[in-house]
Design a protein around this motif. Structure first.
Motif, PDB file in Angstrom:
ATOM      1  N   THR A  82       0.863  -1.181   0.000  1.00 28.63           N
ATOM      2  CA  THR A  82       0.000   0.000   0.000  1.00 28.63           C
ATOM      3  C   THR A  82       0.897   1.228   0.000  1.00 28.63           C
ATOM      4  O   THR A  82       1.784   1.353   0.852  1.00 28.63           O
ATOM      5  CB  THR A  82      -0.909   0.005   1.247  1.00 28.63           C
ATOM      6  OG1 THR A  82      -1.653  -1.213   1.255  1.00 28.63           O
ATOM      7  CG2 THR A  82      -1.867   1.179   1.214  1.00 28.63           C
ATOM      8  N   ASP A  83       0.673   2.120  -0.969  1.00 24.06           N
ATOM      9  CA  ASP A  83       1.508   3.324  -1.055  1.00 24.06           C
ATOM     10  C   ASP A  83       1.039   4.379  -0.049  1.00 24.06           C
ATOM     11  O   ASP A  83       0.079   4.161   0.696  1.00 24.06           O
ATOM     12  CB  ASP A  83       1.570   3.869  -2.482  1.00 24.06           C
ATOM     13  CG  ASP A  83       0.243   4.407  -2.996  1.00 24.06           C
ATOM     14  OD1 ASP A  83      -0.689   4.621  -2.193  1.00 24.06           O
ATOM     15  OD2 ASP A  83       0.141   4.630  -4.220  1.00 24.06           O
ATOM     16  N   GLU A  85      -0.577   6.995  -0.432  1.00 23.01           N
ATOM     17  CA  GLU A  85      -1.914   7.521  -0.698  1.00 23.01           C
ATOM     18  C   GLU A  85      -3.010   6.485  -0.441  1.00 23.01           C
ATOM     19  O   GLU A  85      -4.175   6.720  -0.735  1.00 23.01           O
ATOM     20  CB  GLU A  85      -1.994   8.038  -2.139  1.00 23.01           C
ATOM     21  CG  GLU A  85      -1.038   9.198  -2.375  1.00 23.01           C
ATOM     22  CD  GLU A  85      -1.027   9.654  -3.820  1.00 23.01           C
ATOM     23  OE1 GLU A  85      -1.849   9.166  -4.631  1.00 23.01           O
ATOM     24  OE2 GLU A  85      -0.194  10.509  -4.140  1.00 23.01           O
ATOM     25  N   GLN A  87      -3.302   3.494  -1.888  1.00 24.94           N
ATOM     26  CA  GLN A  87      -3.598   2.638  -3.036  1.00 24.94           C
ATOM     27  C   GLN A  87      -2.789   1.351  -2.944  1.00 24.94           C
ATOM     28  O   GLN A  87      -1.612   1.378  -2.580  1.00 24.94           O
ATOM     29  CB  GLN A  87      -3.269   3.343  -4.346  1.00 24.94           C
ATOM     30  CG  GLN A  87      -4.190   4.479  -4.687  1.00 24.94           C
ATOM     31  CD  GLN A  87      -3.894   5.029  -6.078  1.00 24.94           C
ATOM     32  OE1 GLN A  87      -2.768   4.956  -6.561  1.00 24.94           O
ATOM     33  NE2 GLN A  87      -4.912   5.587  -6.715  1.00 24.94           N
ATOM     34  N   THR A  88      -3.425   0.236  -3.299  1.00 22.22           N
ATOM     35  CA  THR A  88      -2.727  -1.040  -3.355  1.00 22.22           C
ATOM     36  C   THR A  88      -1.969  -1.111  -4.670  1.00 22.22           C
ATOM     37  O   THR A  88      -2.543  -0.858  -5.738  1.00 22.22           O
ATOM     38  CB  THR A  88      -3.716  -2.213  -3.236  1.00 22.22           C
ATOM     39  OG1 THR A  88      -4.404  -2.083  -1.993  1.00 22.22           O
ATOM     40  CG2 THR A  88      -2.988  -3.547  -3.276  1.00 22.22           C
ATOM     41  N   ARG A  89      -0.709  -1.417  -4.594  1.00 24.60           N
ATOM     42  CA  ARG A  89       0.170  -1.470  -5.772  1.00 24.60           C
ATOM     43  C   ARG A  89       0.867  -2.822  -5.830  1.00 24.60           C
ATOM     44  O   ARG A  89       0.997  -3.502  -4.824  1.00 24.60           O
ATOM     45  CB  ARG A  89       1.255  -0.388  -5.686  1.00 24.60           C
ATOM     46  CG  ARG A  89       0.752   1.008  -5.547  1.00 24.60           C
ATOM     47  CD  ARG A  89       0.368   1.554  -6.866  1.00 24.60           C
ATOM     48  NE  ARG A  89       0.146   2.984  -6.769  1.00 24.60           N
ATOM     49  CZ  ARG A  89       0.119   3.758  -7.801  1.00 24.60           C
ATOM     50  NH1 ARG A  89       0.325   3.302  -8.999  1.00 24.60           N
ATOM     51  NH2 ARG A  89      -0.117   5.046  -7.640  1.00 24.60           N
TER      52      ARG A  89
END
Length: 160
Positions: A82-83, A85, A87-89
């Motif tokens: 998770t970054d 922000e 978001q899952t990356r």
């Protein structure tokens, strides 16, 4: 042609070839070290989970944990994180065979990623394969061998 039948100039050139290869190895190690340092300086560290490992052999991708190996095999663990922000990356890194065998799917690792390119990650666990420091002693040893070879190319005065 045996080494002893070569002219001193030819043996000297052979030795200089080794010196050149050693300098190239030192240069490669220092560039790789600098790139890793810049990546870690600009990047963000976080925990990630290994979701799969891609194995590329001769241009083909083999899924899962296939044990088919060749001289051109690369191992890319794909990690999910998770970054900043939220978001899952997913990202990847290249590892050695020894490191790949220590990374079971589902394991947690510490990574560094760049916010502008989150798909490229650097596993924070140093390995001998990916460490730039392996090239420094190898390059130094090759340079020393080349210098010794050049030195041996011109024998000194023989004593009776």
């Amino acid at each position: 042609m045996s080494d002893s039948s070569k002219s001193p100039i030819s043996r000297c050139l052979d030795g200089l070839f080794f010196v050149f290869i050693g300098i190239a190895a030192l240069f490669a190690g220092s560039v790789h070290n600098q790139e890793d340092a810049e990546f870690k300086e600009r990047g963000i560290s976080t925990e990630a989970i290994v979701v799969r490992i891609e194995i590329k052999t001769g241009g083909r991708t083999l899924g899962g944990r296939s044990r088919t190996m060749s001289s051109h095999t690369t191992f890319r663990p794909i990690v999910r994180f998770t970054d900043t922000e939220g978001q899952t990356r997913e990202g990847f890194s290249l590892v050695s065979k020894a490191e790949y065998e220590k990374l079971p799917i589902g394991s947690t690792v510490t990574i560094t990623y760049l916010p502008e390119a989150p798909e490229e990650v650097l596993l924070n666990e140093d390995t001998l394969y990916t460490s730039p420091f392996i090239w420094i002693p190898i390059g130094g040893a090759i340079i020393l061998f080349g210098c010794w070879y050049v030195y041996r190319a011109f024998p000194g005065k023989k004593k009776n």
